[in-house]
Design an enzyme around this catalytic site. Structure first.
Site, mmCIF file in Angstrom:
data_model
loop_
_atom_site.group_PDB
_atom_site.id
_atom_site.type_symbol
_atom_site.label_atom_id
_atom_site.label_comp_id
_atom_site.label_asym_id
_atom_site.label_seq_id
_atom_site.Cartn_x
_atom_site.Cartn_y
_atom_site.Cartn_z
ATOM 1 N N HIS A 268 18.219 -45.981 11.245
ATOM 2 C CA HIS A 268 17.265 -45.807 10.140
ATOM 3 C C HIS A 268 18.069 -45.374 8.919
ATOM 4 O O HIS A 268 19.070 -44.663 9.062
ATOM 5 C CB HIS A 268 16.278 -44.657 10.379
ATOM 6 C CG HIS A 268 15.416 -44.748 11.592
ATOM 7 N ND1 HIS A 268 15.822 -44.314 12.829
ATOM 8 C CD2 HIS A 268 14.148 -45.184 11.747
ATOM 9 C CE1 HIS A 268 14.831 -44.484 13.694
ATOM 10 N NE2 HIS A 268 13.808 -45.014 13.072
ATOM 11 N N ASP B 86 6.438 -39.814 25.113
ATOM 12 C CA ASP B 86 7.566 -40.729 24.979
ATOM 13 C C ASP B 86 8.860 -39.964 25.269
ATOM 14 O O ASP B 86 9.344 -39.226 24.418
ATOM 15 C CB ASP B 86 7.558 -41.227 23.523
ATOM 16 C CG ASP B 86 8.399 -42.441 23.299
ATOM 17 O OD1 ASP B 86 8.884 -43.017 24.272
ATOM 18 O OD2 ASP B 86 8.565 -42.815 22.127
#
Ligand SMILES: [Mn+2]
Length: 439
Positions: A102, A308
């Site tokens: 990112h 997650d």
């Protein structure tokens, strides 16, 4: 300077090896079913977990404050430059071909957009040099539209157009640097693209805005000649209560609604698939069979946890069924197996980062070997074909090619009103055969 002096270059040592920092199954130049293992698997290390993950969780402070030798834990340009050097050392020592990042993983955000962009330019200039020096390539880049407080109500789906505009500016810059680095893709993961409550949310309007962002990204990609694929990564929830990119089938419906199905592929993450209530491999298999699987975020979750966990895949059955889907679709074109996975909060040694990647690379390499035998033997394919054989002839074939009406089928049924013969689904046989290829 060496950033991971405790770990040497990881080499292939063969199945007899008992060294956790050697490959037993991943022999990257070896040809399996007509392609080198490295071409089938296209392993990629993610920057965020590997170099920015600090072990913090909602209950505890960071446990990993120094990722590599010389890491001072600061979010400065000096540390960011050291960090990319360390990253490329890790990529080379692991022998992976790709990485992903990112924008905010690699460069600190400045006080203004201009300053942030300048920081990103400087760091990515160095990353480009490191790519050229090492031969490691960028699998995909992405813009983080979820960490900064400005995105708390969404990036592309924010009720405030000013935030949408800021997100668009960030997406443009992230595409620019991804293009500069020769990235093979650009991912949209909509962590905040969803809602926390339905009463204060105009869902259809928000989803339409999200489609507008994707359309602008596609137009910009074409304008600048960026040849990478645009990918959407499904996830049903977390951080938001509901996310619009719920799962593969939902995203494909959304893309088709907006005429984007030929412009966008899917980046499928098995742990997200599990959060959507499906089996580990469900979304990979579905996207692959529909020709929409662009890339995979290779990780797994824990059935006993509802969130997650981004674990490295080490399970042989999972690795084998994942690789079966990849082989059956003929391999990746621009995608790969990107380790969107992290070591546990309690795994605090620098060598743990290497051991985790080596274990998963090897599990998937063994999975590829297993799956190549499974696919080339054709036993399971024959069993599947037999189950649907009725559709290859007679009335089944006529229905498939669209030559029948309900009246035709009623007439057919009146002519032959016998009960269909009960046919076993053979689930246990399929599982038994699968296990013949897992050793
Ligand atoms: Mn992911």
């Amino acid at each position: 300077m060496e950033f991971f002096p405790e770990v040497a270059k990881v080499e292939y040592a063969g199945p007899e090896s008992r060294d956790v920092l050697a490959y037993r199954w991943y022999n990257k130049e070896e040809v399996v079913m007509g392609k080198k293992m490295k071409e089938w698997l296209r392993f990629s290390v993610c920057f965020w977990h590997t170099f920015r993950g600090n072990g913090s969780d909602p209950f505890g402070k960071p446990t990993i404050t120094h990722r590599f030798a010389g890491d001072d834990g600061s979010d400065t340009m000096e540390n960011a430059l050291r960090r990319v050097e360390a990253a490329f050392e890790l990529f080379v020592k692991l022998g992976v071909e790709f990485y992903s990042f990112h924008d905010v993983d690699v460069a600190p955000e400045g006080k203004t957009l201009k300053e942030t962009n300048e920081n990103l330019d400087k760091i990515t200039d160095r990353m480009l040099e490191l790519q050229q020096e090492t031969g490691v390539k960028l699998l995909w880049g992405t813009a983080n539209l979820f960490s900064h407080p400005r995105y708390m109500n969404g990036g592309s789906t924010n009720p405030d157009p000013k935030v949408f505009v800021r997100a668009a500016a960030q997406v443009k810059k992230a595409i620019d640097v991804t293009h500069k680095l020769g990235g093979e893709g650009f991912v949209f993961w909509g962590g905040r693209e969803g809602y926390m409550h339905i009463l204060n949310t105009d869902m259809v309007r928000e989803m339409n805005h999200y489609a507008k962002m994707l359309k602008m990204a596609i137009a910009y990609k074409k304008k600048i000649g960026f040849g990478g694929q645009i990918l959407v990564e499904p996830k049903p929830r977390e951080p938001m209560k509901h996310q619009y990119d719920y799962d593969v089938q939902t995203v494909i419906g959304f893309l088709r609604q907006h005429g984007l199905e030929n412009e966008v592929s899917l980046n499928v993450e098995p742990n997200h698939t599990q959060l959507a209530g499906h089996e580990f491999e469900h979304d990979v298999v579905l996207a692959a069979q529909l020709g929409m699987l662009g890339s995979v975020d290779a990780n797994t979750g824990s059935e006993s946890l509802g969130w997650d966990t981004d674990e490295f895949i080490t399970d042989q059955t999972r690795a084998t069924v994942l690789c079966k889907a990849i082989i059956e679709m003929g391999g990746f074109v621009q995608g790969g197996l990107n380790f969107d996975a992290k070591v546990r909060r309690e795994s605090t040694d620098p060598e743990d980062l290497f051991i985790a990647h080596v274990a998963s690379i090897d599990a998937l390499a063994k999975g590829l070997r297993n799956a190549s035998q499974l696919v080339s033997d054709g036993r399971m394919r024959k069993m599947l074909q037999d189950r649907y054989a009725g559709w290859d002839e007679g009335i089944g074939q006529k229905i498939e090619i669209g030559e029948t009406s309900l009246e035709d089928l009623e007439a057919h049924c009146l002519q032959d009103d016998t009960e269909p013969v009960k046919t076993s689904a053979k689930q246990e046989k399929f599982l038994a055969v699968l296990n013949h290829y897992i050793s």
